[in-house]
Design a protein around this motif. Structure first.
Motif, PDB file in Angstrom:
ATOM      1  N   SER A 147      60.606 -66.318  18.361  1.00 27.50           N
ATOM      2  CA  SER A 147      59.810 -66.668  17.174  1.00 27.50           C
ATOM      3  C   SER A 147      59.287 -68.095  17.272  1.00 27.50           C
ATOM      4  O   SER A 147      59.950 -68.988  17.795  1.00 27.50           O
ATOM      5  CB  SER A 147      60.651 -66.523  15.905  1.00 27.50           C
ATOM      6  N   VAL A 148      58.071 -68.283  16.747  1.00 29.06           N
ATOM      7  CA  VAL A 148      57.482 -69.608  16.564  1.00 29.06           C
ATOM      8  C   VAL A 148      57.308 -69.794  15.064  1.00 29.06           C
ATOM      9  O   VAL A 148      56.597 -69.030  14.410  1.00 29.06           O
ATOM     10  CB  VAL A 148      56.127 -69.739  17.279  1.00 29.06           C
ATOM     11  N   ILE A 151      59.107 -59.562  22.340  1.00 23.60           N
ATOM     12  CA  ILE A 151      58.283 -59.601  21.128  1.00 23.60           C
ATOM     13  C   ILE A 151      58.186 -61.054  20.715  1.00 23.60           C
ATOM     14  O   ILE A 151      59.204 -61.732  20.544  1.00 23.60           O
ATOM     15  CB  ILE A 151      58.895 -58.768  19.984  1.00 23.60           C
ATOM     16  N   LEU A 152      56.958 -61.547  20.580  1.00 24.62           N
ATOM     17  CA  LEU A 152      56.727 -62.925  20.151  1.00 24.62           C
ATOM     18  C   LEU A 152      56.190 -62.892  18.721  1.00 24.62           C
ATOM     19  O   LEU A 152      55.168 -62.264  18.443  1.00 24.62           O
ATOM     20  CB  LEU A 152      55.721 -63.614  21.082  1.00 24.62           C
ATOM     21  N   LEU A 164      49.618 -71.979  19.667  1.00 19.98           N
ATOM     22  CA  LEU A 164      50.651 -72.003  20.702  1.00 19.98           C
ATOM     23  C   LEU A 164      50.871 -70.609  21.277  1.00 19.98           C
ATOM     24  O   LEU A 164      50.996 -70.442  22.501  1.00 19.98           O
ATOM     25  CB  LEU A 164      51.959 -72.547  20.124  1.00 19.98           C
ATOM     26  N   ALA A 165      50.913 -69.600  20.421  1.00 13.71           N
ATOM     27  CA  ALA A 165      51.085 -68.224  20.900  1.00 13.71           C
ATOM     28  C   ALA A 165      49.922 -67.812  21.790  1.00 13.71           C
ATOM     29  O   ALA A 165      50.111 -67.132  22.812  1.00 13.71           O
ATOM     30  CB  ALA A 165      51.213 -67.276  19.710  1.00 13.71           C
ATOM     31  N   GLN A 166      48.701 -68.225  21.435  1.00 14.57           N
ATOM     32  CA  GLN A 166      47.532 -67.902  22.260  1.00 14.57           C
ATOM     33  C   GLN A 166      47.613 -68.577  23.618  1.00 14.57           C
ATOM     34  O   GLN A 166      47.205 -67.999  24.634  1.00 14.57           O
ATOM     35  CB  GLN A 166      46.256 -68.326  21.531  1.00 14.57           C
ATOM     36  N   THR A 193      58.277 -74.489  27.091  1.00 11.97           N
ATOM     37  CA  THR A 193      59.497 -73.824  26.616  1.00 11.97           C
ATOM     38  C   THR A 193      59.227 -72.362  26.296  1.00 11.97           C
ATOM     39  O   THR A 193      59.997 -71.468  26.686  1.00 11.97           O
ATOM     40  CB  THR A 193      60.033 -74.526  25.350  1.00 11.97           C
ATOM     41  N   LEU A 194      58.124 -72.106  25.596  1.00 13.53           N
ATOM     42  CA  LEU A 194      57.799 -70.732  25.210  1.00 13.53           C
ATOM     43  C   LEU A 194      57.551 -69.856  26.429  1.00 13.53           C
ATOM     44  O   LEU A 194      58.065 -68.730  26.523  1.00 13.53           O
ATOM     45  CB  LEU A 194      56.576 -70.737  24.288  1.00 13.53           C
TER      46      LEU A 194
END
Length: 958
Positions: A199-200, A307-308, A211-213, A183-184
């Motif tokens: 945003s997470v 932007i995450l 997850l961002a990595q 999804t991201l």
């Protein structure tokens, strides 16, 4: 930390008793009985501390008792430190050590500098005796009170039952996030108009950063965006720091700008019309006004920029105008078990796994789907072999303690209580670092050492013990994001997870404090804080250096953290107030790095208990001579003090100094001769040999290296061109420096004399050396000792312009990387370079391996060489690897059988590459740059010899 602190005090008491009785250094008479009483009481208290530390979580009265004990232990430590310092200074004064370099005897008595301000030896002895008796009385009260709690006698944690291999650090730790990941990535790749925010959000330890990595490192994502940037925001939020971090990603270095607006303008211009992905990890601030300038600057990027943001609070996502928010929940039971078992069962046999699986699944269930808990407890179980040990963890009543909202407290407490005392104190000390701080492993070990945490006996170096502790804490997953040295596999730096950091601060409350200073409170920033022993002040970009520190008399650690870089030209200076040093009576570690300091007050000499002093990245021109009164100093860091011109002449008095770090001090052209007295040195970043005219009589010469046989790691010797003859060079006795791994030999100023060849011959090196660099060597021949370096892995030959040939480096059995640059007189590289001798009496092929001559039917030249780079060899024409032997012999020779990477740059006269090398070496990458003839000869598709390199997977000619 109380158990650990008592361990430090007991070690000091044993040392004092040894001095009083065996060594007959009786500074204080008549207190032997008090010392024995202290030891007895402390050991009795230590026996119940495991139970007391556990009960303090739920019993406030026990916590108060432990706080009293902790404070008493610190006070005893302070008295004993004064005692040890007095003994050491008495020995120095009576022997006159270091006085020859100061030009005069010491005028001021050392008693003035002691915290008790005694003015005679008799007064000093009486003062210490009174303080020890007072400590004994206080401890008697604490020892009596402990009986009221009926503590259990239990032992603390033990070392891991087995140490797993370091490959464990590289195991994937991702479980149960496949759908969130897809999804991201889909949202990041979507073609939205303009700039959008994703945003997470989730609780601490749930896996937001992980997850961002995953998305950040995805090939689809990296190829989709023109620029990708990762910035850890955390607390406190500093606009200028965050802006500079973004600019540094874009430019490669932080801009020399102080104003936020100027930095944002630079960012805006750098990303103009480029598709950007900016990850802002661990955002805490909800102040929308702080984000508006960033959003406006980033809108200059191309449409589709993203932007995450990762954050614990969903309000932050709304404040940042998120177009889409992913809310992370707990892992499923299956995924939690999978993550737990990955750590708990690593490198276990199938039989072990089957035996422990049932208990393991029940333990994993108690982690409640939290990835950090599963990882931490899994790492704990990985250190336990017996089924009963696993059952004890499952049955622990700690699982019922739920004092934090995240539910992580039980898992972290289990890991913490399982630590042996020496690891507990080392772990808790990390509470002094700000959140998300990249901790340098080597620096942390020196800090631990300064506080007496690494006293492991004379047979083991403290630094070795410290590195072992770092590895064990990594093994237990208390450190994360571990970075390792590619060559040695040693741990270089790491972080603590936010939750783990919170946990460490929870256990060190009222002992360790981190403050954020702002313009309104910087001058008296800490007047409201409770007395602490370890204090970190985070100083903002526009905040002056704190003029005073409240309650500083009891501090053991003091760090003013700043983010300033030391620039060549700076118009703004800061200063540290002299009064500050007068009040830091018991400080052991002092870090004032990156604070724009132009000078250090002479009052620094009053910090007689100081063991670690970091002044790196400052604007210092020199240090006051009073630094040399710090007889306990173990570490002096002056890295990147570009303006520093000299060190104190009395530096030889620092007899406890183990680490002198003077990397990147380009203005430091000479060292004082007192360096030769520092026989305890383990680290000396560089050794400068000045010219006779400029250096003066008080400057080092190369012979002063003779006694420094404990040097470790890397040593740079500069100014070898100033060495007069080989007899002088022999005095260095580099062959005895068996602990050195890296050695840089610089012969500037360049000397093209026969004497230079003789000088380098005299610099016989120890075969343990792993990396050697020779620069600006003016001789015509390389020394014969080079091929005796049997453990050498890296070799760099730079600007050796007088040499007309290369030595037989193919004989080096361990060489993996070879770099050759700027050898202008070299025209031909012959088969001699391979190091293969032919034509012996029996007609066979022989080779030498540095230990003697051997005969073989299969000989390898450069048997382990993986990377070869040759640059700026403007007169190099021929490269011949032919060995003239019979047909059978030719087939038995292997040339560079492990070579994977070959780069040739600015070798315009080189005619061709040796065909045997291209045939035998398993090249994966070939780079040819600015080599006119080679470019024509091997150009893809049109060069006459293109076919000879067409089998190489990655070749580039430019």
């Amino acid at each position: 930390m109380t158990d650990a602190l008592i361990g430090v005090v007991l070690t000091q008491l044993a040392t004092v008793l040894d001095q009083q009785i065996r060594q007959q250094v009786k500074l204080v008479t008549g207190v032997d009985r008090e010392i024995q009483t202290l030891i007895s009481k402390l050991k009795a208290i230590q026996a119940v501390l495991t139970d007391a530390e556990k009960r303090q979580i739920n019993e406030d009265s026990v916590k108060v008792w432990l706080d009293d004990l902790k404070n008493a232990s610190y006070d005893i430590d302070d008295v004993l430190t004064d005692w040890a310092t007095a003994v050491l200074q008495l020995q120095i004064d009576r022997s006159g050590d270091g006085a020859e370099n100061t030009g005069k005897k010491k005028v001021t008595s050392f008693y003035f500098y002691l915290p008790c301000f005694c003015f005679s030896e008799v007064k000093l002895r009486r003062d210490i005796a009174i303080r020890i008796r007072k400590m004994t009385e206080d401890l008697n009260v604490i020892a009596t009170n402990k009986d009221a709690y009926k503590f259990d006698l239990r032992t603390g944690g033990e070392e891991p039952e087995r140490i797993r291999s370091t490959s464990f650090l590289n195991i994937s730790e991702i479980r149960g996030r496949e759908e969130d990941k897809d999804t991201l990535i889909s949202k990041l790749l979507s073609s939205d108009e303009g700039l959008s925010v994703i945003s997470v959000v989730g609780m601490g330890g749930i896996g937001k950063t992980t997850l961002a990595q995953l998305a950040y490192n995805c090939d689809e994502v990296t190829s989709h965006f023109d620029k990708i940037i990762w910035v850890c925001v955390s607390e406190p939020f500093e606009q200028v720091r965050v802006a500079k971090a973004i600019a540094e990603y874009l430019e490669g270095n932080a801009p020399n700008l102080a104003e936020l607006q100027n930095v944002l303008l630079r960012i805006s211009s750098l990303i103009a019309n480029k598709r950007l992905l900016l990850v802002l990890d661990d955002v805490w601030t909800e102040d929308q006004s702080k984000w508006e300038p960033f959003l406006n600057a980033l809108r200059s990027g191309a449409s589709g920029s993203k932007i995450l943001v990762t954050a614990r609070n969903e309000k932050i996502a709304k404040k940042m105008r998120s177009a889409y928010t992913i809310r992370l929940g707990q892992l499923s039971r299956l995924d939690c078990w999978s993550l737990f078992s990955q750590f708990a069962f690593y490198e276990r046999s199938k039989e072990e796994c089957e035996q422990l699986e049932d208990i393991g699944r029940k333990i994993a269930d108690k982690c409640k789907g939290l990835p950090l808990a599963a990882k931490t407890v899994g790492s704990l179980m990985g250190c336990k072999n017996a089924a009963q040990a696993w059952q004890d963890v499952l049955d622990s009543d700690i699982w019922e303690w739920e004092k934090d909202a995240s539910g992580l407290l039980p898992s972290l407490l289990l890991s913490y209580y399982d630590l042996p005392p020496e690891l507990k104190r080392c772990f808790l000390y990390c509470a002094n670092f700000p959140k998300d701080y990249k901790i340098e492993a080597d620096n942390l070990v020196k800090l631990w050492m300064a506080h007496g945490y690494l006293n492991s006996g004379a047979s083991v170096e403290m630094e070795v013990t410290g590195r072992k502790h770092v590895k064990n804490l990594v093994l237990r997953s208390l450190f994360q994001e571990v970075e390792k040295d590619k060559d040695t596999d040693n741990i270089v730096r790491f972080k603590m997870h936010d939750i783990v950091h919170d946990f460490a601060q929870f256990l060190t409350k009222n002992e360790c404090s981190i403050m954020e200073a702002d313009r309104g409170t910087a001058r008296r920033a800490d007047t409201t804080i409770a007395p602490v022993r370890h204090l970190t002040i985070i100083r903002g970009e526009d905040v002056p250096f704190p003029a005073s520190v409240g309650n500083s008399e009891k501090l053991h650690s003091f760090w003013v953290q700043s983010f300033f870089d030391c620039l060549p030209i700076v118009s703004v200076f800061d200063s540290a107030p002299p009064d500050l040093f007068c009040r830091l009576k018991y400080v052991k570690t002092l870090d004032l790095s990156r604070n724009r300091l132009r000078e250090l007050p002479m009052e620094v000499g009053k910090l007689m208990n100081l063991r670690y002093l970091n002044l790196s990245h400052n604007l210092l021109l020199e240090l006051p001579e009073t630094v040399c009164d710090l007889c306990n100093l173990q570490t002096l860091k002056l890295v990147a003090c570009d303006h520093l011109k000299r060190l104190p002449q009395g530096i030889g008095k620092l007899i406890s100094l183990r680490h002198l770090e003077i990397d990147r001090t380009e203005s430091l052209k000479v060292l004082p001769t007192g360096i030769k007295r520092l026989s305890s040195l383990r680290t000396l970043s560089k050794f400068v040999i000045g010219s006779g005219v400029d250096a003066g009589a008080a400057a080092c010469n190369i012979g002063d290296l003779k006694v420094l046989n404990h040097l470790q790691g890397c040593l740079r010797i500069e100014g070898l061109g100033n060495v007069a003859d080989s007899c002088e060079a022999e005095k260095t006795e580099l062959k005895n420096k068996e602990h050195l791994s890296d050695l840089h030999l610089s012969f500037n100023p360049l000397a093209k004399a026969d004497g230079t060849t003789e000088v380098v011959k005299a610099l016989q090196l120890h075969p343990n050396l792993q990396f050697l660099q020779m620069k600006s060597y003016g001789g015509t021949l390389f020394p014969a000792w080079m091929i005796s370096l049997t453990n050498l892995k890296k070799l760099r030959l730079l600007e050796c312009q007088g040499c007309t040939s290369l030595p037989p480096l193919g004989k080096l059995p361990s060489l993996e990387t070879l770099y050759i640059e700027h050898m202008q007189d070299l025209k031909c590289v012959t088969g001699e370079f391979l190091g293969i001798d032919i034509g012996n009496n029996d007609g066979g092929i022989t080779s030498t391996n540095g230990r003697g001559r051997v005969s073989s039917s299969a000989i390898s030249a450069f048997p382990k060489l993986k990377k070869l780079t040759v640059s700026y060899m403007r007169n190099w024409e021929e490269w011949d690897v032919t060995v003239t032997v019979g047909a059978a012999g030719e087939a038995a020779i292997r040339i560079m059988p492990c070579l994977r990477y070959l780069k040739l740059s600015h070798c315009s006269k080189l005619k061709m590459l040796p065909q045997p090398l291209l045939q035998m070496a398993p090249l994966n990458k070939l780079r040819i740059h600015s080599c006119t003839i080679l470019q024509q000869r091997y150009q893809k598709g049109i060069g006459e010899d293109w076919i000879k390199i067409s089998h190489i997977p990655k070749s580039r000619i430019s």
